[in-house]
Design a protein around this motif. Sequence first.
Motif, PDB file in Angstrom:
ATOM      1  N   ASP A 153     -86.741 -15.400  -5.041  1.00  8.34           N
ATOM      2  CA  ASP A 153     -85.664 -15.895  -4.772  1.00  8.34           C
ATOM      3  C   ASP A 153     -84.492 -15.145  -4.603  1.00  8.34           C
ATOM      4  N   ALA A 154     -84.293 -13.876  -5.164  1.00 11.13           N
ATOM      5  CA  ALA A 154     -83.541 -13.005  -4.700  1.00 11.13           C
ATOM      6  C   ALA A 154     -83.995 -11.674  -4.947  1.00 11.13           C
ATOM      7  N   LEU A 155     -83.652 -10.876  -4.103  1.00  6.36           N
ATOM      8  CA  LEU A 155     -84.014  -9.434  -4.119  1.00  6.36           C
ATOM      9  C   LEU A 155     -82.816  -8.445  -4.015  1.00  6.36           C
ATOM     10  N   LEU A 156     -82.546  -7.899  -5.146  1.00  5.35           N
ATOM     11  CA  LEU A 156     -81.187  -7.065  -5.168  1.00  5.35           C
ATOM     12  C   LEU A 156     -81.772  -5.402  -5.148  1.00  5.35           C
ATOM     13  N   VAL A 157     -80.784  -4.903  -4.346  1.00  6.27           N
ATOM     14  CA  VAL A 157     -81.202  -3.446  -4.063  1.00  6.27           C
ATOM     15  C   VAL A 157     -80.241  -2.683  -5.301  1.00  6.27           C
ATOM     16  N   CYS A 158     -81.095  -2.214  -5.966  1.00 12.12           N
ATOM     17  CA  CYS A 158     -80.608  -1.346  -7.231  1.00 12.12           C
ATOM     18  C   CYS A 158     -80.768   0.004  -7.129  1.00 12.12           C
ATOM     19  N   VAL A 159     -79.742   0.814  -7.910  1.00 17.11           N
ATOM     20  CA  VAL A 159     -79.746   2.139  -7.801  1.00 17.11           C
ATOM     21  C   VAL A 159     -79.888   2.800  -9.286  1.00 17.11           C
ATOM     22  N   PRO A 160     -80.998   3.651  -9.475  1.00 20.49           N
ATOM     23  CA  PRO A 160     -81.138   4.416 -10.956  1.00 20.49           C
ATOM     24  C   PRO A 160     -79.341   5.106 -11.144  1.00 20.49           C
ATOM     25  N   ILE A 161     -79.004   4.921 -12.516  1.00 21.50           N
ATOM     26  CA  ILE A 161     -77.696   5.230 -12.734  1.00 21.50           C
ATOM     27  C   ILE A 161     -77.463   6.645 -12.466  1.00 21.50           C
ATOM     28  N   LYS A 162     -78.574   7.535 -12.547  1.00 22.29           N
ATOM     29  CA  LYS A 162     -78.493   8.919 -12.352  1.00 22.29           C
ATOM     30  C   LYS A 162     -78.210   9.297 -10.824  1.00 22.29           C
ATOM     31  N   ARG A 163     -78.348   8.384  -9.767  1.00 25.18           N
ATOM     32  CA  ARG A 163     -77.843   8.456  -8.533  1.00 25.18           C
ATOM     33  C   ARG A 163     -76.715   7.837  -8.199  1.00 25.18           C
ATOM     34  N   CYS A 164     -76.013   7.065  -9.143  1.00 23.97           N
ATOM     35  CA  CYS A 164     -74.671   6.569  -8.880  1.00 23.97           C
ATOM     36  C   CYS A 164     -73.333   7.571  -8.981  1.00 23.97           C
ATOM     37  N   VAL A 165     -72.468   7.290  -8.178  1.00 21.17           N
ATOM     38  CA  VAL A 165     -71.241   8.218  -8.384  1.00 21.17           C
ATOM     39  C   VAL A 165     -70.050   7.135  -8.720  1.00 21.17           C
ATOM     40  N   GLY A 166     -69.323   7.578  -9.693  1.00 17.20           N
ATOM     41  CA  GLY A 166     -68.141   6.572 -10.061  1.00 17.20           C
ATOM     42  C   GLY A 166     -68.708   5.411 -10.753  1.00 17.20           C
ATOM     43  N   ARG A 167     -69.724   5.426 -11.417  1.00 13.14           N
ATOM     44  CA  ARG A 167     -70.228   4.235 -12.164  1.00 13.14           C
ATOM     45  C   ARG A 167     -69.776   4.546 -13.677  1.00 13.14           C
ATOM     46  N   ARG A 168     -69.152   3.449 -14.305  1.00  9.77           N
ATOM     47  CA  ARG A 168     -68.785   3.822 -15.633  1.00  9.77           C
ATOM     48  C   ARG A 168     -69.731   3.019 -16.381  1.00  9.77           C
ATOM     49  N   GLY A 169     -70.126   3.353 -17.487  1.00  4.30           N
ATOM     50  CA  GLY A 169     -70.914   2.568 -18.625  1.00  4.30           C
ATOM     51  C   GLY A 169     -72.396   2.716 -18.420  1.00  4.30           C
ATOM     52  N   THR A 170     -73.191   1.727 -18.591  1.00  5.26           N
ATOM     53  CA  THR A 170     -74.723   1.606 -18.352  1.00  5.26           C
ATOM     54  C   THR A 170     -75.180   1.001 -17.046  1.00  5.26           C
TER      55      THR A 170
END
Length: 230
Positions: free
Chosen positions: A131-148
């Motif tokens: 019903d929904a497909l979210l494009v997600c990124v592993p946190i190790k490949r995120c820039v500027g992401r704070r927290g979990t």
Amino acid sequence: MTDHTPKSVMLFAAGFGTRMRPLTLEMPKPMVPVAGRPLIDHALDLIDQFGADIIVANTHYLPAPLHQHLEPKGVEISHEASEILDTGGGLRNALPSLGPNPVFTVNPDVIWKGENPLSCAAKAWDPSQMDALLVCVPIKRCVGRRGTGDFSVTNTGALIRGGNLVYSGVQILKTDLLKDIPETSFSLNVVWDMMAQENRLYSVEYPGFWCDVGTPEGITQAEDLMAKNV
């Protein structure tokens, strides 16, 4: 595109940009420049490269610059005049323009490095299962992401809350459940939770890098990411 690939895109552009102050005291966040161009133009590049029949942007805070910028580009405006409707209410308000079929939604306050995320979603979209497909990124490949992170994948392939996957701001979503929400203003998180209870909420992992441009510091981080050969 396949026959079941969505042809409509919703751009969420109505927010107050509180974390981006003081830049957003005089301009809406989607108009904040990154690498010399408004943030929303980087999102429109991805949409144009992918191809879409209908593009709708919702507006509320400081709407005039967005209207002047987007209307010549053929983007339809869904203006939320009396109150901001959040992502769920904003999407429901725009459905007369978007149509009844599944849609892409895009948050314009991020920068991508790698494959077009809309193409990534389209290749994995299976409406018989999702019903929904979210494009997600592993946190190790995120820039500027704070927290979990936001989500993790179960052994059935469906999404559950908590984990090291960060929702990227691009998804394909069926809009049927929006009519069942009594509130005028509500987040799409409400709809995701309903879908997750039925094991109909899925993700596809983005293979590249992603930067959250939610703060002034995020602008520099995004420009650095764009300049890197990764």
